[in-house]
Design a protein around this motif. Structure first.
Motif, PDB file in Angstrom:
ATOM      1  N   HIS A 259       0.820  -1.218   0.000  1.00 48.40           N
ATOM      2  CA  HIS A 259       0.000   0.000   0.000  1.00 48.40           C
ATOM      3  C   HIS A 259       0.858   1.275   0.000  1.00 48.40           C
ATOM      4  CE1 HIS A 259      -4.077  -1.476   0.093  1.00 48.40           C
ATOM      5  NE2 HIS A 259      -3.740  -2.376   1.002  1.00 48.40           N
ATOM      6  N   GLU A 260       2.162   1.107  -0.199  1.00 48.01           N
ATOM      7  CA  GLU A 260       3.014   2.280  -0.419  1.00 48.01           C
ATOM      8  C   GLU A 260       2.757   2.815  -1.833  1.00 48.01           C
ATOM      9  OE1 GLU A 260       4.583   3.564   1.963  1.00 48.01           O
ATOM     10  OE2 GLU A 260       5.133   1.973   3.374  1.00 48.01           O
ATOM     11  N   ARG A 261       3.029   4.099  -2.028  1.00 46.17           N
ATOM     12  CA  ARG A 261       2.825   4.728  -3.333  1.00 46.17           C
ATOM     13  C   ARG A 261       4.138   5.277  -3.873  1.00 46.17           C
ATOM     14  NH1 ARG A 261      -2.538   7.545  -4.417  1.00 46.17           N
ATOM     15  NH2 ARG A 261      -1.132   9.077  -5.329  1.00 46.17           N
ATOM     16  N   TRP A 262       4.241   5.319  -5.179  1.00 41.05           N
ATOM     17  CA  TRP A 262       5.452   5.813  -5.835  1.00 41.05           C
ATOM     18  C   TRP A 262       5.776   7.244  -5.385  1.00 41.05           C
ATOM     19  CZ3 TRP A 262       9.270   3.585  -8.405  1.00 41.05           C
ATOM     20  CH2 TRP A 262      10.110   4.353  -9.222  1.00 41.05           C
ATOM     21  N   ASP A 263       4.747   8.066  -5.131  1.00 43.40           N
ATOM     22  CA  ASP A 263       4.965   9.464  -4.747  1.00 43.40           C
ATOM     23  C   ASP A 263       5.147   9.656  -3.248  1.00 43.40           C
ATOM     24  OD1 ASP A 263       2.408   9.076  -3.791  1.00 43.40           O
ATOM     25  OD2 ASP A 263       1.434  10.500  -5.146  1.00 43.40           O
ATOM     26  N   GLY A 264       5.132   8.562  -2.481  1.00 48.55           N
ATOM     27  CA  GLY A 264       5.366   8.650  -1.047  1.00 48.55           C
ATOM     28  C   GLY A 264       4.130   8.902  -0.220  1.00 48.55           C
ATOM     29  N   ALA A 265       2.955   8.909  -0.834  1.00 50.66           N
ATOM     30  CA  ALA A 265       1.722   9.215  -0.108  1.00 50.66           C
ATOM     31  C   ALA A 265       1.017   7.967   0.415  1.00 50.66           C
ATOM     32  CB  ALA A 265       0.765   9.991  -1.023  1.00 50.66           C
ATOM     33  N   GLY A 266       1.667   6.820   0.351  1.00 56.22           N
ATOM     34  CA  GLY A 266       1.036   5.589   0.810  1.00 56.22           C
ATOM     35  C   GLY A 266       1.274   5.313   2.281  1.00 56.22           C
ATOM     36  N   SER A 272       8.823   5.878  -0.917  1.00 53.22           N
ATOM     37  CA  SER A 272       8.576   6.397  -2.258  1.00 53.22           C
ATOM     38  C   SER A 272       9.585   5.818  -3.236  1.00 53.22           C
ATOM     39  CB  SER A 272       8.661   7.927  -2.277  1.00 53.22           C
ATOM     40  OG  SER A 272       9.982   8.352  -1.940  1.00 53.22           O
ATOM     41  N   GLY A 273       9.231   5.851  -4.521  1.00 58.19           N
ATOM     42  CA  GLY A 273      10.137   5.443  -5.582  1.00 58.19           C
ATOM     43  C   GLY A 273      10.712   4.055  -5.360  1.00 58.19           C
ATOM     44  N   VAL A 283       2.951  -5.971  -7.025  1.00 58.32           N
ATOM     45  CA  VAL A 283       1.683  -6.467  -6.491  1.00 58.32           C
ATOM     46  C   VAL A 283       0.711  -5.324  -6.217  1.00 58.32           C
ATOM     47  CG1 VAL A 283       0.615  -7.733  -4.580  1.00 58.32           C
ATOM     48  CG2 VAL A 283       2.763  -8.541  -5.558  1.00 58.32           C
ATOM     49  N   ALA A 284       1.227  -4.154  -5.827  1.00 56.74           N
ATOM     50  CA  ALA A 284       0.356  -3.013  -5.583  1.00 56.74           C
ATOM     51  C   ALA A 284      -0.480  -2.688  -6.813  1.00 56.74           C
ATOM     52  CB  ALA A 284       1.185  -1.793  -5.177  1.00 56.74           C
ATOM     53  N   LEU A 285       0.159  -2.675  -7.973  1.00 56.68           N
ATOM     54  CA  LEU A 285      -0.565  -2.374  -9.209  1.00 56.68           C
ATOM     55  C   LEU A 285      -1.592  -3.462  -9.516  1.00 56.68           C
ATOM     56  CD1 LEU A 285       1.045  -1.062 -12.503  1.00 56.68           C
ATOM     57  CD2 LEU A 285      -0.883  -2.620 -12.499  1.00 56.68           C
ATOM     58  N   ALA A 286      -1.166  -4.714  -9.440  1.00 61.21           N
ATOM     59  CA  ALA A 286      -2.084  -5.820  -9.737  1.00 61.21           C
ATOM     60  C   ALA A 286      -3.262  -5.838  -8.774  1.00 61.21           C
ATOM     61  CB  ALA A 286      -1.319  -7.144  -9.664  1.00 61.21           C
ATOM     62  N   ASP A 287      -3.001  -5.558  -7.504  1.00 64.05           N
ATOM     63  CA  ASP A 287      -4.040  -5.568  -6.481  1.00 64.05           C
ATOM     64  C   ASP A 287      -5.081  -4.486  -6.739  1.00 64.05           C
ATOM     65  OD1 ASP A 287      -5.375  -6.173  -4.064  1.00 64.05           O
ATOM     66  OD2 ASP A 287      -4.172  -4.720  -2.953  1.00 64.05           O
ATOM     67  N   VAL A 288      -4.621  -3.269  -7.006  1.00 65.83           N
ATOM     68  CA  VAL A 288      -5.552  -2.163  -7.246  1.00 65.83           C
ATOM     69  C   VAL A 288      -6.360  -2.410  -8.512  1.00 65.83           C
ATOM     70  CG1 VAL A 288      -5.724   0.289  -7.828  1.00 65.83           C
ATOM     71  CG2 VAL A 288      -4.195  -0.455  -5.988  1.00 65.83           C
ATOM     72  N   PHE A 289      -5.696  -2.856  -9.564  1.00 65.78           N
ATOM     73  CA  PHE A 289      -6.411  -3.097 -10.818  1.00 65.78           C
ATOM     74  C   PHE A 289      -7.525  -4.127 -10.630  1.00 65.78           C
ATOM     75  CE2 PHE A 289      -6.858  -5.745 -14.655  1.00 65.78           C
ATOM     76  CZ  PHE A 289      -7.452  -4.804 -15.493  1.00 65.78           C
ATOM     77  N   ASP A 290      -7.213  -5.239  -9.999  1.00 66.10           N
ATOM     78  CA  ASP A 290      -8.242  -6.267  -9.829  1.00 66.10           C
ATOM     79  C   ASP A 290      -9.335  -5.803  -8.881  1.00 66.10           C
ATOM     80  OD1 ASP A 290      -8.824  -9.264 -10.445  1.00 66.10           O
ATOM     81  OD2 ASP A 290      -9.203  -9.026  -8.297  1.00 66.10           O
ATOM     82  N   ALA A 291      -8.951  -5.037  -7.847  1.00 67.46           N
ATOM     83  CA  ALA A 291      -9.958  -4.511  -6.920  1.00 67.46           C
ATOM     84  C   ALA A 291     -10.918  -3.572  -7.638  1.00 67.46           C
ATOM     85  CB  ALA A 291      -9.276  -3.790  -5.763  1.00 67.46           C
ATOM     86  N   LEU A 292     -10.396  -2.754  -8.559  1.00 64.97           N
ATOM     87  CA  LEU A 292     -11.259  -1.859  -9.332  1.00 64.97           C
ATOM     88  C   LEU A 292     -12.249  -2.652 -10.177  1.00 64.97           C
ATOM     89  CD1 LEU A 292      -8.680   0.821 -10.573  1.00 64.97           C
ATOM     90  CD2 LEU A 292     -10.433   1.112  -8.801  1.00 64.97           C
ATOM     91  N   THR A 317       2.549   8.503  -9.912  1.00 64.22           N
ATOM     92  CA  THR A 317       2.004   9.001  -8.651  1.00 64.22           C
ATOM     93  C   THR A 317       1.766   7.823  -7.711  1.00 64.22           C
ATOM     94  OG1 THR A 317      -0.224   8.992  -9.647  1.00 64.22           O
ATOM     95  CG2 THR A 317       0.986  11.085  -9.620  1.00 64.22           C
ATOM     96  N   HIS A 318       0.737   7.031  -8.036  1.00 65.58           N
ATOM     97  CA  HIS A 318       0.465   5.852  -7.226  1.00 65.58           C
ATOM     98  C   HIS A 318       1.427   4.707  -7.573  1.00 65.58           C
ATOM     99  CE1 HIS A 318      -2.896   3.344  -5.146  1.00 65.58           C
ATOM    100  NE2 HIS A 318      -1.726   2.789  -4.959  1.00 65.58           N
ATOM    101  N   PHE A 319       1.682   4.529  -8.864  1.00 65.93           N
ATOM    102  CA  PHE A 319       2.414   3.338  -9.310  1.00 65.93           C
ATOM    103  C   PHE A 319       3.756   3.665  -9.950  1.00 65.93           C
ATOM    104  CE2 PHE A 319      -2.192   2.383  -9.948  1.00 65.93           C
ATOM    105  CZ  PHE A 319      -2.345   1.571  -8.837  1.00 65.93           C
ATOM    106  N   ASP A 320       4.656   2.694  -9.859  1.00 69.59           N
ATOM    107  CA  ASP A 320       5.955   2.743 -10.518  1.00 69.59           C
ATOM    108  C   ASP A 320       5.730   2.812 -12.033  1.00 69.59           C
ATOM    109  OD1 ASP A 320       8.414   2.174 -11.691  1.00 69.59           O
ATOM    110  OD2 ASP A 320       8.848   0.452 -10.428  1.00 69.59           O
ATOM    111  N   PRO A 321       6.247   3.848 -12.714  1.00 65.59           N
ATOM    112  CA  PRO A 321       6.051   3.964 -14.165  1.00 65.59           C
ATOM    113  C   PRO A 321       6.514   2.728 -14.944  1.00 65.59           C
ATOM    114  CG  PRO A 321       6.930   6.004 -13.289  1.00 65.59           C
ATOM    115  CD  PRO A 321       6.975   5.004 -12.168  1.00 65.59           C
ATOM    116  N   ALA A 322       7.590   2.077 -14.479  1.00 66.71           N
ATOM    117  CA  ALA A 322       8.071   0.879 -15.160  1.00 66.71           C
ATOM    118  C   ALA A 322       7.055  -0.254 -15.049  1.00 66.71           C
ATOM    119  CB  ALA A 322       9.411   0.446 -14.582  1.00 66.71           C
TER     120      ALA A 322
END
Length: 348
Positions: A259-266, A272-273, A283-292, A317-322
């Motif tokens: 639940h950490e965010r790329w921009d440090g707001a998690g 951050s980063g 996993v953060a990206l996969a988790d949010v996408f499936d939850a949506l 912002t939320h996710f690692d650009p890579a």
């Protein structure tokens, strides 16, 4: 056992062959030409080689050196038959890989004894190698069995978490598969991708410590409730801490930081980063996408295209650009994962 004898003299070759046959029941091949003998060694594994020192096409030292260059003959005993008693010649032969020497003219009894002794050593060597190979296979089987048991426990725990979290269907399975695709897309090794795939299902294991009233609340959480909900990452990390296996250590990283965010707001550490473990970023990206894309007590499921657009919009912002770039590159496969889930849910 198989013996190869190489000598350019027909009479000498016949004599050595006769003497060796009397000393062993091994199969014996005799060659007049060293190049032909080398060709034979490519198709046949010999256990002892006797080679004459002086030959016109290729001498015994050159033959020995060529044979030792092959992995299959790195340890095979080689006897050099020579009439040259010069010390330098013998040193050259030893450096080339000769195991033993027999002097011309040779004593038949001595030759038979040397052959018998070296074949006995070779038999023990082969037996030891076979034993080592057997032990290696047994270790591989035992390791595979342990890994299979570890994986089974992981998936059963993940299923328990699903039911504890309001029966979210195959959420953890999809998150695991999508995480594996993203991990491959950013260039992680197959082994690491597999480790993330297996560890991802435990990302929300800490929710077993959260009250039912908060987990199943049909609406948005108030600030106090959300504060309690956030504790699931710390609870999960504590459950998994000090793991002795790479899989559990990976699962701990994911549970703690997904639940950490790329921009440090998690949360919980406001990392951050690249300070966020790459496993957790994936996993953060996969988790949010499936939850949506999934229905929850507090929201309907989003259309898959809308969820895709949201992930892309949150790159940097939320996710690692890579990770987002890998998500986009693997979109056809991710879409197939989601399509299969939707088809199963609808009964098709």
């Amino acid at each position: 056992m198989r013996v190869l004898i190489v000598d350019d003299s027909r009479s000498s070759l016949a004599m050595i062959t006769t003497i060796v046959k009397a000393a062993t029941d091994a199969d014996i091949d005799a060659c007049l030409h060293p190049f032909e003998a080398l060709e034979r060694t490519e198709a046949t594994q010999y256990d002892l080689v006797l080679v004459d020192h002086i030959m016109p096409e290729m001498d015994g030292v050159q033959f020995t050196s060529a044979l030792r260059a092959r992995a299959a003959y790195r340890l095979v005993p080689i006897i050099m038959v020579t009439s040259d008693m010069d010390r330098n010649t013998r040193i050259e032969a030893i450096r080339a890989g000769a195991t033993d020497f027999v002097n011309k003219p040779f004593d038949p009894t001595e030759l038979q004894a040397r052959v018998a002794n070296l074949l006995t050593l070779r038999a023990a060597q082969v037996e030891l190698a076979d034993r080592a190979n057997w032990l290696s296979r047994e270790v591989e089987l035992a390791t595979a069995h342990l890994l299979a048991r570890e994986e089974e426990i992981i998936w059963r725990l993940a299923r328990a978490i699903e039911y504890r979290d309001g029966d979210t269907g195959e959420h953890v399975s999809r998150v695991a598969r999508i995480s594996q695709l993203i991990a491959g897309g950013i260039g992680l090794s197959a082994q690491r991708c597999r480790m993330i795939y297996l560890a991802a299902p435990l990302h929300d294991i800490g929710k077993i410590g959260i009250a039912d009233a908060i987990l199943g609340k049909p609406g948005k959480l108030n600030p106090d409730e959300f504060k309690i909900m956030r504790e699931h990452v710390t609870i999960g990390a504590r459950i998994l801490e000090n793991g002795s296996s790479e899989l559990i250590r990976t699962a701990e990283l994911i549970a703690q930081s997904h639940h950490e965010r790329w921009d440090g707001a998690g949360y919980p550490d406001k990392l951050s980063g690249t300070d966020i473990p790459i496993e957790a970023r994936v996993v953060a990206l996969a988790d949010v996408f499936d939850a949506l894309c999934s229905e929850r007590p507090y929201k309907p499921a989003w259309p898959i295209d809308k969820a895709y657009a949201e992930i892309v919009a949150c790159s940097g912002t939320h996710f690692d650009p890579a990770c987002v770039a890998a998500f986009c590159a693997k979109w056809s496969e991710i879409e197939a994962v989601m399509g299969a889930a939707q088809a199963e849910a609808s009964g098709f």
